[in-house]
Design a protein around this motif. Structure first.
Motif: not given
Ligand SMILES: Cc1cc2nc3c(=O)[nH]c(=O)nc-3n(C[C@H](O)[C@H](O)[C@H](O)COP(=O)(O)OP(=O)(O)OC[C@H]3O[C@@H](n4cnc5c(N)ncnc54)[C@H](O)[C@@H]3O)c2cc1C
Length: 458
Positions: A61-64, A73-75, A94-96, A430-432
């Protein structure tokens, strides 16, 4: 005082080794990358190129708001070369994030071979001792199929409990997804307090579960996987052996009283804490080769697990991995030898992107050491525990060494510290935290590069 190393030698140009090489080289550090391809291949590799994806072409998945998406996202924020190349060679999924594997591996290979600071050496490494004797600083990233001389040499270095050859993982589920009204805490005969979460089954439920297990689809077995520890049979094999085999094995109900019925259950599956935080529970004795979809369906027949969210699926396969908590310190550095690092699947992380993440961290540590950074500055370059990268790095050093098994990125590793946060708000929290932790690492990376240079990261 040890002399400052001048060059980093990386063994294995898979996902981790390629990322480590490009990371160190971006800091102007000289890199020797030793890879046995194309002259020799592991049983899973078939292309002459570096960074070969040995199975699926999906990096998940690529959804953050997912654990895998957050890791990417971190990488990206830290300037990962392989994730950039994956973005450039992606195919619709798709979302991956999925890639054209040939274009991906070719682009990585060309970037490495064309890099002025990287020298590629085609050679099989058989001795860790010799390598440490000859080289300034070493990262070993020879992957899950590290074989022959090098495997034995690493085992001599770590001791017999320091390196494993085979991976038999039972599925792990998210604590919050277990139906506690259908489960109870207890240990058999009251020994050991309430360490286990017990999932009782009635006779009919047990029969249905056994039938589903015996009929379920299994993952394809590679030739190099055709070895089982005799004490570690897959749960589906136990189910096939006879109607009551599981009831006399891992699902035995003896010494347990179901508080709902007041009696002994017909059968009982036990869950054990996988992390001290209590966020992840593994299904005791349920190592399995069922496909991931079948694991969801079949284990979902157990009443307490009907809504279970799988953080990690069960697998049984050939896999060389270190007992990280015994062997590794912070930043994937050997506890015993300062100039030795490991990266990739060997560290006890599982998955393509996890391998890339460990390669970035180890490459950065090696570059910092070569640039003369002290221990404080190097520690500040390791993403903190509330990032997905930091949580993975902590897993391999802080998990219980007695039951250590490889782990992939999942939110069980990233607990929302003691706070009750509404489900819809969790991703943002988590993202913050991840953004703040990664921003801190970026600041340290820029310091290392020196004033006026900000080529690293976005
Ligand atoms: C069969 C199989 C299928 C997998 N499928 C997936 C999947 O679909 N999705 C997923 O996320 N993960 C998958 N994994 C798990 C894991 O993510 C990959 O194995 C990943 O490639 C690990 O990266 P790595 O860099 O640690 O090792 P690798 O990518 O395997 O790289 C190791 C490199 O080291 C080289 N090498 C090995 N020994 C030596 C030596 N002695 N001297 C010099 N060079 C050497 C090898 O040729 C290779 O290029 C799979 C693993 C296996 C074994």
């Amino acid at each position: 005082m040890n002399p400052v190393p001048k060059c980093v030698t990386i063994v294995g140009a898979g996902l981790a080794g390629s990322e480590a090489a490009l990371t160190a080289a971006r800091f102007g550090v000289a890199v020797k990358l030793v890879e046995m391809k194309p002259g020799e291949q592991t049983p899973a590799h078939s292309s002459p190129l570096f960074a070969e994806l040995v199975c699926s072409n999906s990096l998940k998945s690529d959804r953050p708001e997912t654990a895998q998406g957050l890791l990417k996202r971190e990488l990206r924020a830290l300037g990962s070369s392989l994730i950039r190349i994956a973005d450039e060679t992606s195919v619709p999924a798709g979302g991956s994030l999925a890639v054209d594997r040939g274009r991906f591996a070719l682009a990585v290979t060309e970037e490495i071979e064309g890099h002025p600071f990287i020298t590629v050496i085609e050679e099989r490494v058989d001795s860790l001792d010799l390598l440490l004797e000859k080289e300034d600083l070493v990262i070993v990233s020879t992957g899950p199929l590290t074989g022959g001389g090098l495997y034995e040499s690493i085992q001599q270095f770590t001791g017999s409990d320091g390196l494993h050859f085979f991976d038999a993982v039972a599925p792990i589920v998210d604590a919050q997804s277990i139906d506690h009204s259908r489960a109870f805490f207890a240990s058999r005969y009251g020994k050991g307090g309430s360490d286990y979460l017990n999932c009782p089954l009635s006779r009919e439920e047990y029969k249905g579960f056994r039938e589903a297990l015996t009929g379920a689809e299994k993952a394809v077995l590679h030739d190099f996987d055709k070895v089982y520890f005799k004490d570690c049979l897959p749960i589906e094999t136990l189910a096939e052996r006879g109607e009551d085999t599981m009831r006399y094995g891992p699902l035995r109900p003896v010494g347990l009283t179901d508080p709902v019925t007041g009696g002994r259950p017909y059968a009982c599956l036990q869950l054990r804490k996988e992390a001290r935080s209590g966020t992840m529970w593994s299904l005791v004795g349920c190592q399995t080769r069922l496909t991931f979809a079948e694991q969801r369906r079949v284990f979902g027949l157990i009443p307490a697990l009907r809504q279970a969210e799988f953080l990690r699926y069960g697998v049984m396969h050939r896999n060389s991995f270190l007992n990280g908590p015994r062997v590794l310190g912070k930043g994937f550095q050997s506890r015993a030898v300062e100039k030795l690092f490991f990266a990739g699947q060997l560290t006890g992380l599982e998955g393509y992107v996890e391998a890339i993440a460990s390669g970035l961290v180890a490459g950065l540590q090696a570059a910092a050491m070569i640039m003369g950074a002290g221990i404080r500055e190097r520690t500040a370059l390791i993403p903190p525990k509330n990032t997905m990268m930091g949580a993975l790095a902590s897993w391999v050093t802080e998990a219980d060494p007695a039951s250590f098994q490889p782990m992939n990125a999942n939110f069980g590793l990233l607990p929302l510290a003691g706070r009750r946060i509404r489900r819809k708000d969790r991703a943002k929290v988590r993202m913050d935290a991840s953004d703040a932790g990664i921003a801190q690492v970026l600041k340290e990376m820029k310091k290392l590069l020196g004033e006026g240079q900000d080529s690293y990261g976005s």
